[in-house]
Design an enzyme around this catalytic site. Structure first.
Site, mmCIF file in Angstrom:
data_model
loop_
_atom_site.group_PDB
_atom_site.id
_atom_site.type_symbol
_atom_site.label_atom_id
_atom_site.label_comp_id
_atom_site.label_asym_id
_atom_site.label_seq_id
_atom_site.Cartn_x
_atom_site.Cartn_y
_atom_site.Cartn_z
ATOM 1 N N SER A 1 0.812 -1.221 0.000
ATOM 2 C CA SER A 1 0.000 0.000 0.000
ATOM 3 C C SER A 1 0.849 1.276 0.000
ATOM 4 O O SER A 1 0.375 2.334 -0.395
ATOM 5 C CB SER A 1 -0.954 0.014 1.203
ATOM 6 O OG SER A 1 -0.242 0.140 2.411
ATOM 7 N N LYS B 1 0.585 4.925 6.986
ATOM 8 C CA LYS B 1 -0.155 5.671 5.970
ATOM 9 C C LYS B 1 0.164 7.171 6.066
ATOM 10 O O LYS B 1 0.674 7.652 7.067
ATOM 11 C CB LYS B 1 -1.672 5.479 6.158
ATOM 12 C CG LYS B 1 -2.177 4.065 5.954
ATOM 13 C CD LYS B 1 -2.117 3.621 4.506
ATOM 14 C CE LYS B 1 -2.752 2.255 4.299
ATOM 15 N NZ LYS B 1 -1.947 1.163 4.909
#
Length: 204
Positions: free
Chosen positions: A125, A162
């Site tokens: 990701s 993230k």
């Protein structure tokens, strides 16, 4: 210990870093490839010098028969970097039950006077930032972050890496790989910032 030449220091540093990252010493061939030494005898001679000067111990007739001889000075310059797994509910992030492994690394790699830990990256990701599955993400522990920074966030007891994008009463945790949708955290959900990304270690 006797002083090393620049070449000897480079070989010693390579051997030391290899052992710290891979948990095993390099082979004669790997050292030769790293330094462009075509003769295995040339590598053995270099290792014998390091042995004679008290930096390593070289065992004969073993492919990876190199061990480091740490002085008190070298030990003082290393630190244990805990690798955090799943976060146990209600416990501090560096609690013993959260630590799945430990790396021994040079202190100079990390910010001074900062508490650091690491997360093992799973999935792709964050590939857009060059952070790949299997990498070790080094995190500087802190409870706040600026918009856009890469953070280690705790969401329902799981740690995720993230980009941080707060907006009003919600927070978006955005991946850098466009195939992943943002994680939206609303007010009242179980969320906290564990720290911000300080570096990445890739174990070959």
């Amino acid at each position: 210990m006797r002083k090393l030449t620049a070449r000897q220091q480079a070989i010693y540093s390579y051997v030391k870093d290899y052992i710290l990252l891979h948990k095993r010493p390099p082979t004669i061939r790997e050292i030769g490839d790293e330094f462009g030494i075509k003769s295995t005898n040339g590598v053995r001679d270099a290792l014998m010098v390091l042995d004679s000067k008290g930096y390593i111990k070289k065992a004969s007739n073993q492919a990876r028969g190199i061990s480091l001889l740490y002085s008190s000075a070298s030990a003082a310059n290393t630190m244990h970097l805990p690798i955090i797994g799943r976060i146990a509910a209600g416990t501090p992030i560096l609690a013993e039950q959260n630590i799945e492994d430990t790396l021994i690394l040079d202190k100079s790699m990390f910010p001074r006077n900062s508490e650091v830990f690491a997360l093992r990256v799973q999935g792709d990701s964050m590939a857009g930032d060059g952070i790949l599955s299997g990498d070790i993400a080094v995190i500087r522990a802190q409870e706040n972050a600026e918009r856009g920074q890469i953070i280690a966030a705790l969401v329902d007891g799981d740690a995720t890496l993230k980009h941080y994008h707060p907006s009003g009463n919600k927070i978006e945790l955005r991946a850098s790989n466009p195939k992943y949708l943002p994680i939206t955290v609303c007010s009242g959900e179980n969320f906290s910032i564990a720290g911000i990304l300080a570096g990445v270690i890739r174990k070959c």
